[in-house]
Design an enzyme around this catalytic site. Structure first.
Site, PDB file in Angstrom:
ATOM      1  N   TYR A   1       0.868  -1.190   0.000  1.00  0.00           N
ATOM      2  CA  TYR A   1       0.000   0.000   0.000  1.00  0.00           C
ATOM      3  C   TYR A   1       0.900   1.234   0.000  1.00  0.00           C
ATOM      4  O   TYR A   1       1.908   1.280   0.717  1.00  0.00           O
ATOM      5  CB  TYR A   1      -0.895   0.030   1.250  1.00  0.00           C
ATOM      6  CG  TYR A   1      -1.589   1.370   1.426  1.00  0.00           C
ATOM      7  CD1 TYR A   1      -2.830   1.605   0.837  1.00  0.00           C
ATOM      8  CD2 TYR A   1      -0.969   2.409   2.132  1.00  0.00           C
ATOM      9  CE1 TYR A   1      -3.436   2.840   0.957  1.00  0.00           C
ATOM     10  CE2 TYR A   1      -1.573   3.645   2.254  1.00  0.00           C
ATOM     11  CZ  TYR A   1      -2.808   3.863   1.669  1.00  0.00           C
ATOM     12  OH  TYR A   1      -3.396   5.089   1.773  1.00  0.00           O
TER      13      TYR A   1
ATOM     14  N   GLU B   1      -3.467   7.599  -3.853  1.00  0.00           N
ATOM     15  CA  GLU B   1      -3.313   6.289  -3.231  1.00  0.00           C
ATOM     16  C   GLU B   1      -3.110   5.213  -4.287  1.00  0.00           C
ATOM     17  O   GLU B   1      -3.803   5.208  -5.305  1.00  0.00           O
ATOM     18  CB  GLU B   1      -4.599   6.009  -2.447  1.00  0.00           C
ATOM     19  CG  GLU B   1      -4.517   4.941  -1.401  1.00  0.00           C
ATOM     20  CD  GLU B   1      -5.813   4.884  -0.596  1.00  0.00           C
ATOM     21  OE1 GLU B   1      -5.801   5.286   0.571  1.00  0.00           O
ATOM     22  OE2 GLU B   1      -6.842   4.447  -1.149  1.00  0.00           O
TER      23      GLU B   1
END
Lengths: 383, 288
Positions: free
Chosen positions: A104, A192
């Site tokens: 991530y 993101e």
């Protein structure tokens, strides 16, 4: 402002981040053609719902397909699907990837520190908010310097902290640095990549992308305005924004018209406290002129659920008599069939009340009283 | 607190529509407005205050020691830099709509210069009976023992009005602003109120979004000995939606009113369910 995954991925690619380039399809046939071009005859492709919400995977909005025909079938099932209240109008078809490891990577504003934060986790591909809640130690963070930006060494520190193989850390740091630069250059409020994958072939690839942008900075990014998807936005909210009104649609029956955002929220809370349910958040903005009030009436009465309207104005620089005149004028222009309760306080409130009385309306003194009255006028408490 | 009748105020953007209107209002309230700045405006006067081209020039000629900014969003960060670089120790920025990424370096720079910034996107502050540096209606305030700090505008007026009607005047009412990056936080304001001998009790008005209220709760627990009453707006606000203020958004399940109320109550703060309950809660907290 939010954008779709495919739009975010295109922006990241433009800033030098390796992404899994695919094609957007709005019909099963287009999905089949895209799948064929992307190699579905000999391998797999992924079909991904394009909606402005998370949880697509869990909702069945992401499927693998092993042939163009399969892709058409999967796309047919996904298109038109409802995911958390968002209708799927297009899918993104991307080539299948041999995933080695998933990470991530995200950039956000760290409000308490008033700095931009780059964060990363080796638990990629899952809901990062869940990781933050349940295993916060699995997320590593570095704050960017407000004047100097995000340093390469900070990006490397993140990579090493996540256990990225030493010979792959430079590649990881490059993606992290570029993601930070994209965030700054595009005035994002969120950038993101989840998951960022290290393929079995040893390459870094952004497999998913999510970006949101600061509405206050859109003026210097005219191109971003083109990425807006009207289907993803509430038409009434869009219309309100054009008129300088902040409006958020809710599910209740009490329409609210208020000056000031904080007071507007407090008014909704007061309605709830008295057993009602607010139909909307509405801040008419500064001035509360007849024009603004008329626009507000139009927005609120467009909702068929509204059974009564509460107008709550605290006159500061805005004068109560001007607001009252505005309400009178607006009622001459817009037909309102539901009961209206007006609360007027602050500057020239008495004069305002007199003007309303002339028009056969009564204004009450306190917000609490007004909330109680409007709930009664709407037919009592909601069950 | 922070401002009084001795404060020598400069108005940046004084010749604009907002700037000139509010300068007049501030002067009428009794604020000591010593001058204003509008590039190219030298020689004009607004509400009796002389206009200068630059902050440097204005300070040299007026001895200004505080500034309020009414310039449009795209020029406001530059105005803040100009003020603090020229040694103004206290800057209030009213301007709404400044991009967040512009405020990040501004915040750091103001801190490095040892100056204090209030706002942006705030109503300013007022020390009743002495000085008003902002856009709030002065007449609803009264001098007294209560320090008030809030993220909101009209909601603050609502609570101030209730306090004044209940005979509870204010030492200073401070609007810290509704943006994600603001110069003065709840904690900063609480620290000032705790240290201010005239302030006997504190009212904190928060709203959904961010964790400033939670930080305030921690600070109150550890450092604030004065009775404190709170109110949090947005108990009915849905997640993921920006409620007017750029900073008022529940994101990723964080920033809800319930969490903030719980944090404040755990710190011994009595939290009102409605603004009109604030005076009664405050009276009982003060033992009056």
């Amino acid at each position: 402002m939010d954008v779709h995954e495919y739009q975010a991925a295109e922006l990241l690619a433009r800033h030098g981040i390796p992404t899994n380039a695919g094609r957007v399809a709005t019909t099963p046939d287009e999905a089949a053609a895209a799948a064929r071009d992307l190699g579905a005859d000999s391998g797999t492709v992924a079909i991904k719902a394009q909606v402005h919400t998370g949880g697509r995977g869990k909702a069945g909005g992401i499927k693998l397909a092993r042939s163009p025909e399969d892709a058409a079938e999967q796309a047919g099932a996904i298109l038109g699907m409802d995911i958390r209240g968002h209708t799927v109008n297009r899918v993104l078809v991307v080539p299948g990837v041999d995933i080695g490891q998933e990470f991530y990577l995200g950039v956000v504003l760290d409000r308490p520190n008033r700095r931009i934060l780059v964060m990363a986790s080796a638990e990629g591909g899952v809901d990062i908010e869940e990781v933050a809640r349940e295993r916060p130690e699995k997320i590593v963070r570095r704050l960017a310097d407000p004047a100097l930006g995000f340093h390469a060494y900070q990006a490397r520190e993140l990579g090493f902290a996540l256990g990225v193989p030493a010979d792959k850390v430079a590649g990881f740091a490059g993606v992290a640095t570029r993601l930070y630069k994209t965030y700054v250059a595009e005035d994002a409020s969120l950038a993101e990549i989840n998951p960022l994958v290290l393929t079995k072939g040893g390459d870094w690839l952004a497999l998913d992308a999510k970006m949101s942008f600061d509405d206050n900075a859109l003026f210097r990014h005219p191109g971003l305005e083109d990425l807006r998807d009207p289907a993803e936005e509430n038409a009434t909210e869009v219309e309100a924004r054009r008129g300088g009104i902040s409006f958020v649609k809710l599910d209740g029956t009490i329409g609210c018209i208020v000056n000031g955002a904080g007071l507007a929220m407090a008014t909704m809370d007061a309605v709830k406290l008295h057993g009602g349910e607010p139909a909307n958040f509405l801040d008419v903005g500064g001035g509360a002129s007849a024009d603004q009030v008329a626009k507000a009436f139009a927005l609120v009465t467009a909702d068929p659920n509204v059974r009564a309207i509460l107008i709550n104005i605290f006159g500061g620089i805005t004068r109560g008599d001007v607001v009252a005149q505005g309400i009178r004028d607006a009622l001459g222009r817009v037909e309102v069939t539901v009961p209206i309760v007006v609360r007027l306080a602050g500057t020239n409130a008495d004069e305002g009340k007199r003007l309303l009385a002339e028009a056969g309306m009564t204004a009450v003194d306190t917000m609490d009283e007004a909330a109680a009255q409007v709930v009664a006028a709407a037919g009592g408490q909601d069950s | 607190m922070l401002i009084d009748r001795e404060t020598r105020l400069l108005v940046q953007g004084i010749t604009g529509r907002e700037g000139s209107f509010h300068t007049q209002q501030m002067v009428e309230y009794g604020t000591n407005v010593v001058g204003g700045v509008t590039p190219g405006g030298r020689g004009k006067t607004v509400a009796g205050a002389p206009v200068f081209d630059t902050v440097a020039e204005a300070i040299a000629e007026t001895g200004a020691n505080a500034s309020i900014i009414y310039v449009p969003a795209r020029f406001a960060p530059d105005a803040i830099f100009e003020a603090v670089d020229n040694g103004i120790p206290f800057v209030v920025c009213i301007t709404e709509g400044i991009p967040v990424n512009d405020m990040v370096p501004v915040f750091a720079h103001v801190k490095a210069k040892g100056a204090r910034l209030l706002g942006p996107n705030c109503p300013g502050l007022i020390t009743p009976g002495q000085a008003k540096v902002g856009i709030m209606p002065g007449f609803i305030h009264a001098p007294g023992p209560v320090g008030l700090v809030s993220r909101s505008g009209t909601l603050t007026y609502e609570v101030v009005d209730a306090l004044t009607r209940a005979g509870l005047g204010q030492t200073t009412a401070v609007g810290i602003g509704g943006d994600p990056v603001i110069g003065t936080s709840f904690v900063d304001a609480l620290e000032l109120f705790q240290a201010d001998p005239a302030t006997e009790a504190i009212v904190l008005i928060g709203e959904i979004g961010g964790t400033d209220e939670e930080d305030a709760a921690r600070f109150i627990q550890e450092r604030v000995t004065k009775p404190t009453v709170g109110f949090i707006a947005g108990r009915t606000a849905p997640p993921g939606k920006r409620m007017g203020h750029a900073g008022a958004i529940i994101s990723g399940g964080a920033g809800t009113a319930a969490e903030k109320v719980a944090a404040l109550e755990a710190a011994g703060v009595r939290v009102a369910e409605s603004p009109f309950q604030v005076p009664d809660l405050l009276r009982s907290a003060m033992g009056r």
